[in-house]
Design a protein around this motif. Structure first.
Motif, mmCIF file in Angstrom:
data_model
loop_
_atom_site.group_PDB
_atom_site.id
_atom_site.type_symbol
_atom_site.label_atom_id
_atom_site.label_comp_id
_atom_site.label_asym_id
_atom_site.label_seq_id
_atom_site.Cartn_x
_atom_site.Cartn_y
_atom_site.Cartn_z
ATOM 1 N N MET A 1 0.838 -1.190 0.000
ATOM 2 C CA MET A 1 0.000 0.000 0.000
ATOM 3 C C MET A 1 0.881 1.251 0.000
ATOM 4 S SD MET A 1 -3.085 -1.260 0.075
ATOM 5 C CE MET A 1 -4.157 0.033 0.663
ATOM 6 N N GLU A 2 0.350 2.329 -0.556
ATOM 7 C CA GLU A 2 1.087 3.570 -0.629
ATOM 8 C C GLU A 2 0.445 4.636 0.255
ATOM 9 O OE1 GLU A 2 1.369 4.710 -4.693
ATOM 10 O OE2 GLU A 2 2.571 2.972 -5.286
ATOM 11 N N PHE A 3 1.188 5.706 0.474
ATOM 12 C CA PHE A 3 0.653 6.859 1.196
ATOM 13 C C PHE A 3 -0.603 7.347 0.464
ATOM 14 C CE2 PHE A 3 0.303 11.409 1.807
ATOM 15 C CZ PHE A 3 0.402 11.520 3.183
ATOM 16 N N PRO A 4 -1.671 7.731 1.157
ATOM 17 C CA PRO A 4 -1.778 7.992 2.599
ATOM 18 C C PRO A 4 -2.220 6.798 3.442
ATOM 19 C CG PRO A 4 -3.748 8.793 1.540
ATOM 20 C CD PRO A 4 -2.870 8.238 0.433
ATOM 21 N N VAL A 5 -2.504 5.639 2.792
ATOM 22 C CA VAL A 5 -2.924 4.488 3.597
ATOM 23 C C VAL A 5 -1.768 4.009 4.485
ATOM 24 C CG1 VAL A 5 -3.753 2.110 3.515
ATOM 25 C CG2 VAL A 5 -4.650 3.799 1.893
ATOM 26 N N THR A 6 -0.578 3.880 3.883
ATOM 27 C CA THR A 6 0.599 3.455 4.636
ATOM 28 C C THR A 6 1.281 4.679 5.252
ATOM 29 O OG1 THR A 6 0.958 1.582 3.150
ATOM 30 C CG2 THR A 6 2.838 2.309 4.484
ATOM 31 N N ARG A 7 1.289 4.714 6.559
ATOM 32 C CA ARG A 7 1.920 5.823 7.291
ATOM 33 C C ARG A 7 2.863 5.215 8.344
ATOM 34 N NH1 ARG A 7 -0.632 10.990 6.938
ATOM 35 N NH2 ARG A 7 -2.453 10.929 5.562
ATOM 36 N N LEU A 8 4.140 5.121 7.998
ATOM 37 C CA LEU A 8 5.110 4.495 8.891
ATOM 38 C C LEU A 8 5.311 5.279 10.186
ATOM 39 C CD1 LEU A 8 7.754 3.317 6.266
ATOM 40 C CD2 LEU A 8 5.960 1.976 7.348
ATOM 41 N N ARG A 9 4.965 6.541 10.185
ATOM 42 C CA ARG A 9 5.111 7.348 11.395
ATOM 43 C C ARG A 9 4.125 6.969 12.494
ATOM 44 N NH1 ARG A 9 5.108 13.592 10.263
ATOM 45 N NH2 ARG A 9 5.134 13.501 12.549
ATOM 46 N N ARG A 10 3.101 6.186 12.170
ATOM 47 C CA ARG A 10 2.117 5.809 13.191
ATOM 48 C C ARG A 10 2.770 5.122 14.387
ATOM 49 N NH1 ARG A 10 -1.413 3.497 8.625
ATOM 50 N NH2 ARG A 10 -2.910 5.168 8.166
ATOM 51 N N LEU A 11 3.798 4.311 14.109
ATOM 52 C CA LEU A 11 4.441 3.547 15.178
ATOM 53 C C LEU A 11 5.609 4.300 15.818
ATOM 54 C CD1 LEU A 11 4.440 -0.027 13.592
ATOM 55 C CD2 LEU A 11 2.774 1.010 15.141
ATOM 56 N N ARG A 12 5.735 5.601 15.494
ATOM 57 C CA ARG A 12 6.787 6.419 16.101
ATOM 58 C C ARG A 12 6.224 7.505 17.007
ATOM 59 N NH1 ARG A 12 9.299 7.698 10.223
ATOM 60 N NH2 ARG A 12 9.671 5.538 9.572
ATOM 61 N N ARG A 13 4.899 7.512 17.195
ATOM 62 C CA ARG A 13 4.249 8.652 17.849
ATOM 63 C C ARG A 13 4.636 8.821 19.308
ATOM 64 N NH1 ARG A 13 -0.694 8.606 18.834
ATOM 65 N NH2 ARG A 13 -1.115 6.389 18.474
ATOM 66 N N THR A 14 4.817 7.717 20.026
ATOM 67 C CA THR A 14 5.100 7.797 21.455
ATOM 68 C C THR A 14 6.312 6.933 21.799
ATOM 69 O OG1 THR A 14 3.725 5.918 22.095
ATOM 70 C CG2 THR A 14 2.627 8.083 21.923
ATOM 71 N N ALA A 15 6.898 7.201 22.965
ATOM 72 C CA ALA A 15 8.045 6.398 23.420
ATOM 73 C C ALA A 15 7.649 4.947 23.606
ATOM 74 C CB ALA A 15 8.594 6.978 24.718
#
Length: 329
Positions: free
Chosen positions: A1-15
């Protein structure tokens, strides 16, 4: 899948999310702390080119070991500075050698049971000429003799194992040293002692501060005829394979950061425990940057160690071991 469906930053939001999906994890148990043992009592002499690293008498080394144990560090790597040196490195294999005495003292100290005691096996700290083997001289010409050096190296390893070393770690880079050590250990009743071979040790400018720490600089020439050429990755794989065939149980890569590709290639090819040594020059250049405020000490230290582990090293020899363990707590 491509952006905007795939957003790798989702798993970087919090510690917490970043921690959950972290692929490589540093742990204090994977750190090995080098110690430089010297004669005397109450000796704690700072090494000028390595801030925070000391030449230590055995009583002071025990204090360092106790602190390392309390931090959960996995082990120690011992080097020795003898009172006297000679052509045959007799202090390296003497029953009352500085490292032999240090090993026995560490093993007799309560509370240090969880520390793995690794002893470096080399002759350079004990020879009057500072080379890692026997020197044959003819006028101004000299040669580091390979086969005659093996007898002294194997004798040194057996002496250290008899003193109680959990692991012996030959760092000389003589051909055939692992086979000679394995044979000597087995004959002397130390068949259970593992060999951690410095299998790919490169002739590096990054060893400079160590030579001050261990008083082991060559008095003439250099070590390029036995340590590896830094340009040779394929040869490094041959060195590792030969040491494993001869009986090495584990391998160590040295230096670490300038040779991450070698660590990675070894990890892909060999299914044995692999460590890497973040050597004195790596430590000292970072300390120089820290002192000038150019780099954040804790973040930089951990990032360098993580890079070495990510490349494939399962355990790390580093002078940052105590600081890293505190940061990871």
């Amino acid at each position: 899948m491509e952006f905007p469906v795939t957003r790798l930053r989702r798993l970087r939001r919090t510690a917490a999310l970043r921690s959950l999906v972290r692929e490589t994890r540093l742990e204090p148990e994977s750190l090995i702390y080098p110690l430089f043992l010297c004669p005397g009592e109450a000796v704690r002499k700072e090494i000028s080119s390595m801030p925070g690293v000391f030449n230590l008498s055995i009583d002071e080394a025990i204090k360092e070991a106790a602190e390392a144990a309390s931090l959960g560090i996995g082990g120690l790597l011992l080097f020795g500075l003898p009172e006297e040196k000679d052509e045959n490195a007799s202090g390296a294999w003497a029953e009352d050698g500085i490292v032999q005495k240090g090993i026995r003292a560490l093993k007799a100290t309560r509370g240090l049971d969880d520390l793995v005691v690794i002893s470096d096996v080399c002759l350079c700290e004990y020879t009057s000429h500072g080379h890692c083997g026997v020197v044959k001289r003819e006028g101004d010409l000299y040669e580091i003799e390979n086969d005659s050096s093996l007898k002294l190296i194997a004798r040194t390893a057996a002496s250290l194992a008899a003193a109680g070393a959990d692991i012996v770690a030959p760092s000389d880079m003589m051909d055939g040293r692992v086979s000679a050590i394995r044979k000597e250990l087995d004959e002397k009743g130390c068949s259970q002692t593992p060999i951690l071979s410095y299998a790919a040790k490169f002739a590096s400018a990054f060893y400079g501060p160590f030579r001050e720490a261990a008083d082991s600089a060559p008095q003439f020439g250099d070590r390029r005829s036995y340590q590896m050429d830094g340009a040779n990755l394929r040869e490094a794989m041959r060195e590792i394979e030969q040491d494993l065939v001869e009986g090495a149980d584990m391998i160590l890569m040295k230096p670490a950061m300038p040779y991450l590709d070698v660590i990675h290639a070894a990890r892909d090819r060999f299914d044995v425990p692999i460590g890497a040594y973040q050597v004195s020059g790596e430590y000292s250049m970072l300390q120089a940057a820290f002192a000038r405020g150019w780099l954040d000490p804790e973040r930089t230290m951990l990032e360098t160690l993580l890079s070495i582990q990510r490349a494939g090293a399962g355990f790390l020899v580093t002078y940052f071991a105590k600081q890293a363990a505190r940061a990871l707590a």
